[in-house]
Structure formats: structure tokens, C-alpha cells
Design an enzyme around this catalytic site. Sequence first.
Site, PDB file in Angstrom:
ATOM      1  N   THR A  47       0.862  -1.183   0.000  1.00 36.66           N
ATOM      2  CA  THR A  47       0.000   0.000   0.000  1.00 36.66           C
ATOM      3  C   THR A  47       0.898   1.234   0.000  1.00 36.66           C
ATOM      4  O   THR A  47       2.092   1.130  -0.271  1.00 36.66           O
ATOM      5  CB  THR A  47      -0.992  -0.038   1.187  1.00 36.66           C
ATOM      6  OG1 THR A  47      -1.920   1.042   1.078  1.00 36.66           O
ATOM      7  CG2 THR A  47      -0.288   0.031   2.532  1.00 36.66           C
ATOM      8  N   ASN A  48       0.357   2.399   0.268  1.00 35.06           N
ATOM      9  CA  ASN A  48       1.171   3.621   0.316  1.00 35.06           C
ATOM     10  C   ASN A  48       0.616   4.562   1.370  1.00 35.06           C
ATOM     11  O   ASN A  48      -0.381   4.264   2.023  1.00 35.06           O
ATOM     12  CB  ASN A  48       1.238   4.270  -1.070  1.00 35.06           C
ATOM     13  CG  ASN A  48      -0.129   4.699  -1.553  1.00 35.06           C
ATOM     14  OD1 ASN A  48      -0.748   5.598  -0.990  1.00 35.06           O
ATOM     15  ND2 ASN A  48      -0.635   4.032  -2.588  1.00 35.06           N
TER      16      ASN A  48
END
Length: 222
Positions: A29-30
Amino acid sequence: FQPKLLAGKRLLITAGPTFEPIDPVRGITNRSSGKMGFAIARAAAEAGAQVTLVAGPVHLNTPRGVQRIDVQTAQQMHDAVLPRAAAHELFIATAAVADWRPAELSEHKIKKNGSKLAPTFELTENPDILAAVARLPAGQRPFCVGFAAESQDLVKHAREKLVRKNVELVVGNLGPATFGRDDNTLVLVDAQGQRELATADKLSLARELVREIAARLGTKTH
Ligand code: C5P
């Protein structure tokens, strides 16, 4: 009496990160918080728009009057957006969509196996949601706004994106420094030129951006 700027308009907007699973407990994810996208959804609803917000995994409350669809992966975000896009006059892509996902999803948790060899993962490219919406045929294609988070050469990259993704407006911000923060600085890049919106909290910027977009929608020729 002043009519609301986006009265009668339907906005579809993406926000937040995506989560690309590796196995049942892990994923890629980020650090996108979704705050900018949620602020725009709120500002657009305040301006009279009917707003559909497609959100990745974020910890934010749904703005009043906004219809929210929660997704995890880029593919799910794509599949939520594409069939809905034609029913909207305006599409704003603020989501930080993962560019790649693991090519294979492991059904079970990947275990350490004692051989000391770390696992390797093959990645495969995710669909570009904004570019896919911008490719819709005239008549089905909303006015398209993209975001560009860059750490350098912001305007140059934003202008490149404007052309490559074939969108009407690209909003640049100096991410990832902005991720999770409450304030931001934006630069609007379109075929006419560029305009900077001075550093402010994300809701104030969102309201300004809504005014800028409403003005462009009003003069839309296609
Ligand atoms: O290509 P890049 O990620 O730099 O472009 C950013 C813009 O494109 C943002 O508006 C983002 O929401 C959108 N985007 C998308 N789908 C992707 C990648 C980016 O909609 N797979």
C-alpha cells in the site's frame, strides 16, 4: 440568489491509497491519507454537486451528503469507477493507486521455511483508472481532472500527465511531503497555462479548486 456552483452536476471521485494483497495478512500500500480527496468531495457537495466517492482503505468519515463506495485494490477501484463514469459530468482522480500488484495472491500466509531464502514476488501492472475514463467516447466521457504528486519538476510532470492521460486539468502537489498533512500547496496545469493556489488547509484548497473546476465546466465545449 446565487445558484450553487456545481448545482445539477454529478461528480465521481477516487481517494485514498489502494491495498494490493500478497497473502491473507500482508499487502502493498502507500501513505496516502485520502484527506485531499475527501475534502474535495465535501467541497463539491457543499457546492451542490451529487457526489460519488470511491475510497480506498482510509480512516476518514464520509462527508455529509456524499455517497461512498469502499474498495481495497486498484482493480476493484477500476471496476467501481468505469461502469459509473458515463453517468457523471465530472471525474476527479485523487487516489494514490498502486502502480503494481503481486502477480499471484497466495491463498495461505507465506511462512519462513528455514532455508533462509527470502521469497521473491513478481509484480504485474494495475489498470490506469484515470486514463481509462479519459478514453471513453465523447458523450460518455466526463470532464477529467488528475492529480500529480511529485518530489521535483512538478509543473513539467503535471504537463506531461495532462497530455499522456488526455485530461482537461492536472493538479500538482509536492507529495509525498503532503501525505497525511492537513495543508497543501497546489498548482493547476491545463492547456491554457498554470496557476498556483497558495499553501492552505486542504478544505480551503478544495473549495478553491471546486471554483476553478466549475468555471472550466461552464465553458466546456465537448
Ligand atoms: O501515473 P500517475 O500515478 O503519476 O498519475 C497520477 C494520476 O493518475 C492521479 O490522478 C491518480 O489518481 C491517477 N491514477 C489512476 N490509476 C492508476 C494510476 C494513477 O487513476 N493506476
